[in-house]
Every structure is written in C-alpha cells, then in structure tokens.
Design an enzyme around this catalytic site. Structure first.
Site: not given
Length: 409
Positions: A92, A118, A123, A409
């Site tokens: 977690g 990556s 996400y 970035f």
C-alpha cells in the site's frame, strides 16, 4: 514492519534519490544529470516513505503551468520521481503516496495533475488518463525526398553553440507554448533540461548540436540534434538523432527539416518525440518509409473537475451534464453541468439529469483534445444518456492541433 510517510528534508535527498535509482534498475545516473534533478527538486512537494533509516518509497511534484485548449496555461502538479523499493511492494506504499499527493495538490489549488509513466498500467486506478501521444519515426533519407513550403529559401541557418544559443531557443519555445495543448511553460531552471547531454546516454553519438533558423536577423526556429557515425562497405550510413525542434512558421520549420535530412555522411533521420500531427509527415515523399509509431506520453488527472473544465475553452458550443465517477477523489463524484464555447466556460454542480456518464480517467484522456469522447464511448468507457450529447461534447472537447508534451520530467 511499520513505515513513516513524511515530507523530504534536503539532507535526505541522496538516500531518497538513490532508492529511486535502485527502483529503476540500479544504474546510477551521470553526475550532471543527478545534480540537475537535485537542483529542480521542490522539497516541500516531495515525500518519502521510510522504514527506519531506509527510504523505501518516493514521490515528488513540480509546480508546472500546462497549456490547454484555448491557449491558457493552467497550474498543474507534475508528478515525478515515483518509486517503491522492491522489498516493500504490495504493502500500500504507492497508494498512500498517491493519496497524500493528490490531497496536497487539491489544497494547493491546482486543478490538474500530470505525469509520464514508466509503466502505463499503474496510474489508471488513481484517475489518470492518457492525454497525449508522441510520434517516433525513422526517415530513410536515401529514399525519401522533402517538398518544403514556399519561402523556405528565405530562411538562413546558422550552427550555434548549444549553451550560448539557449536563450534564443527558449524565446522561440515560449512563443510556441500557447499554440499547442500539453506543452509546459518552462520555469527558471527548466531551460537546462533540453541541454542535458551526459556522455553515458549518447550511445556513441556526438555531443548535442544546435542549428538556428533566422530571417532578417531574428531567430525563428531551432533544432537540437546529434549525429551517430556509422559505416558499411558501401560507405557512410550515419544517423541524425533529432532531440527537439521548434519553429515559428512553416518556412522556418521546412528549412530545419531539410537541413536535418541532408547532412553529409548520413542516411537516416531518427525522430524520438514529435506531435502526432507534426508537419514533417506532409513534407516527406513517402511516409511509409519513415516507419512512424505512437507511444503514450502525458497522463492527466482532473483534481478539481469544475475548475479544470472551466480553465480551457471549447471549439464548439457545448451544454452538457456529466455524471462523473471518481472513487479515489470522491469530491469530484456527481453531476456537473458544463456550458462553454471558444470564449470560455462555466462548470458547476447540478441536480439535472445526466447527458453523459464517465469516470474522471476518461475526462483526463479527453481533456486536452487528444482523444475523442466518441472513441472512448466505442470502447465502453463513456455512456450516452441523452441522444446527440456524445457527438456534441466530443466535438467541443476537441483541439485543432494535437496535444503534445515536449519533454519528460
């Protein structure tokens, strides 16, 4: 084991960044690269998870301004340096860092969060959608010819020192930002990122080079590139590696591409990252010989749905009620009425019947105009609840130019 999540202290940076390097394969970065990222780190926006004295998780954010449809540059958290130690996975830790980070972004008043992934599969569960794509290509300059725009011969080219030309290049870049969604308005210090050129990452190529396009003494474009010399029994087969290119008009852009495709002792131009609607595709005689490919680039999340949808404009009038689901940031859940056009927009909560149903991830994917709501609906990710609403909203959310992230970035 118990772990502690806390804001990064400057004295902890080496341990924190070292963990990140290990999480990404364990190869240390070049000293100049490491030094630049340490300089750019915003400590108050960087968090670490610690198991005793050992850092086992990292996440940071940069304070960006991102161009959106309509030309505004909108505050956005640039999520970065995310990693979890291999010894501490599935506990977690990533979720706790994403939770803390998005809470902080919301508290700071930024309506958007963005990142480059990556591994793209990570996400989506945190509400990020793929908002921009990047094009790669390999142009066979022995077989492909360029037809350049009228006026190209009126542009002069000048080889320039990479560092000394940086200010002129940044001025061109700054003028380009508002014209294409997804670009970053570079803050002080970020002009160094395109100049970063550690020898360890050149793969046998030359140091980075720069050529300026000029008209009447004014810099109207630039290209940064490197050359990798290769030879066969037939002769020279060098490769031109295009790092970045910006131009203020078609003639300047045509002059730069013509230069890159005609450098002596080379037979290939390799493009690493360009907009999917970039002009070179219409200059070449045979796009098939250029082997174009697509890859995801910027992942975007609406942190505050109302503020984010009001921050951009819409290329056609729109009046639609969106039923938004957002399990990770429940303050976005519910119905939002969006009314807008090319001049501006208003987005407020409403009790009216919904016209479209979608998650915040799909809103992120469509936000910059890089994905149509119609295509997302075809994949079952958007549901039309009022006839005609899908096409109306899809057209409005579009962009006349493809969104594009110029650098990572």
């Amino acid at each position: 084991m118990t772990t502690e999540l806390r804001v990064l202290e400057s004295a902890e940076w080496d341990e924190w960044y070292g963990m990140l390097e290990l999480a990404f394969g364990g190869v240390p970065e070049a000293p100049e690269e490491r030094a630049l990222w340490q300089e750019l780190t915003e400590y108050d926006r960087s968090i670490g998870v610690w198991d005793g004295e050992r850092c086992v998780g990292s996440a940071g954010a940069f304070s960006f301004r991102l161009s959106v449809p309509g030309g505004a540059v909108v505050p956005a958290a640039g999520v970065t340096m995310v990693g979890v130690a291999a010894t501490h996975r599935r506990r977690g830790i990533l979720t706790s860092m994403m939770r803390r980070q998005l809470d902080d972004v919301r508290a700071g008043g930024e309506p958007l969060a963005v990142l480059t992934a990556s591994e793209p599969a990570i996400y989506g569960r945190f509400g990020y959608g793929v908002a921009t794509y990047t094009a790669r290509a390999t142009i066979d300059t022995n077989r492909v010819r360029l037809t350049v725009p009228d006026g190209t011969d009126g542009v002069t080219l000048r080889q320039a020192d990479l560092t000394k030309s940086a200010a002129a290049c940044e001025a061109v870049y700054a003028r380009r930002v508002a014209g294409r969604p997804g670009m970053l308005a570079r803050r002080p210090g970020w002009e160094k990122v395109p100049l970063l050129d550690p020898e360890s990452q050149r793969g046998g190529a030359s140091p980075r080079l720069c050529v300026l396009a000029e008209r009447d003494g004014e810099v109207v474009g630039y290209a940064r590139y490197a050359i990798k010399s290769e030879w066969s029994h037939a002769g020279a087969e060098g490769v031109v590696l295009v790092k970045d290119l910006e131009a203020l008009d078609p003639a300047a852009e045509g002059a730069l591409w013509r230069f890159l495709c005609s450098i002596d002792l080379t037979s290939t131009v390799r493009i690493h990252s360009r907009p999917v609607d970039d002009a070179w595709q219409h200059l070449v005689s045979d796009v098939r010989r250029c082997e174009p490919t697509l890859r995801d680039a910027l992942h975007l999340r609406l942190v505050e749905v109302g503020a984010a949808l009001e921050a951009r404009t819409y290329q056609a009038p729109v009046d639609v009620v969106l039923e938004v689901s957002d399990a990770f940031c429940p303050w976005n859940e519910g119905r939002w009425r969006l009314t807008g056009d090319a001049k501006g927009a208003i987005c407020t909560r409403t009790d009216e019947a919904a016209d479209l149903s979608l998650s915040v991830r799909e809103l992120g994917a469509a936000y910059l105009g890089g994905n149509s709501l119609v295509s997302l609906a075809a994949a079952g990710r958007v549901r039309e609840l009022r006839g005609g609403a899908l096409v109306e909203a899809s057209v409005a959310f579009g962009s006349p130019v493809a969104p594009w992230l110029p650098h990572g970035f």
